[in-house]
Design an enzyme around this catalytic site. Structure first.
Site, PDB file in Angstrom:
ATOM      1  CB  CYS A   1      40.840  35.070  21.328  1.00 51.58           C
ATOM      2  SG  CYS A   1      41.965  36.303  20.669  1.00 51.58           S
ATOM      3  CB  SER A   2      37.937  32.800  24.861  1.00 54.34           C
ATOM      4  OG  SER A   2      39.302  32.491  25.013  1.00 54.34           O
TER       5      SER A   2
END
Length: 184
Positions: free
Chosen positions: A74-75
């Site tokens: 996600c990051s």
């Protein structure tokens, strides 16, 4: 005549007992649908955001569902594609995660997502997975590292209040189909 109790293997007995109950899986959000009205949290428990009302007056918006704030995919892979995409600046983007609002706020402010706030990307918490359930975009994260019910990784484009595009990752967590290049 005496009745004998028949002993069944536990797997077979369990399968027979489960057949008596019917549970239809939730239908995933589809093109033409309206976004469900759910109260999400932004930055704190007291800052309530009804996502359906937020997007109602917008010509176009994108909702991005992620399995978990701060997860590597996600990051490092997924949300950065939206931060760097030229159309994100003109398209209101909402990132929704099944986390508490303190976590999503810290994630939004992290170095990994530098620039997201300047672009107007909003990070919303769905702490009880209510929105994920109504979207039909959940998976059981308890069988892997997430530990609870989570969002599938997905992206939904909404135009004039109606869904015009739905993209989800076939394995729930990968980052191939839901990047900004493929969504916008």
């Amino acid at each position: 005549m005496s009745l004998r109790r028949i002993s069944l293997p536990w797997q077979y007995a369990r399968a027979l007992s489960l057949r008596q109950f019917h549970s239809s899986p939730a239908r995933s959000i589809a093109v033409g649908d309206a976004i469900p009205s759910v109260q999400l949290k932004e930055d704190s428990p007291g800052n309530v955001v009804d996502i359906a009302k937020e997007i109602a007056g917008l010509k176009k918006a994108v909702i991005v569902g992620v399995p978990a704030a701060f997860s590597p995919a996600c990051s490092a892979s997924h949300i950065p594609t939206f931060i760097s995409h030229k159309k994100t600046e003109s398209t209101p983007t909402f990132v929704i995660s099944v986390n508490d609002p303190f976590v999503t706020k810290a994630w939004k402010e992290s170095d990994a997502l530098a620039g997201a706030t300047k672009l107007g990307i909003r990070f919303l918490a769905d702490p009880t997975a209510e929105f994920a359930k109504k979207m039909g975009m959940t998976f059981d994260g308890s069988v892997n590292i997430f530990g609870t019910l989570r969002n599938k990784r997905y992206a939904v484009v909404v135009e004039d209040g109606k869904v015009t595009k739905v993209v989800e990752e076939p394995d729930n967590t990968g980052v191939k189909e839901t990047t900004a290049d493929k969504v916008l």
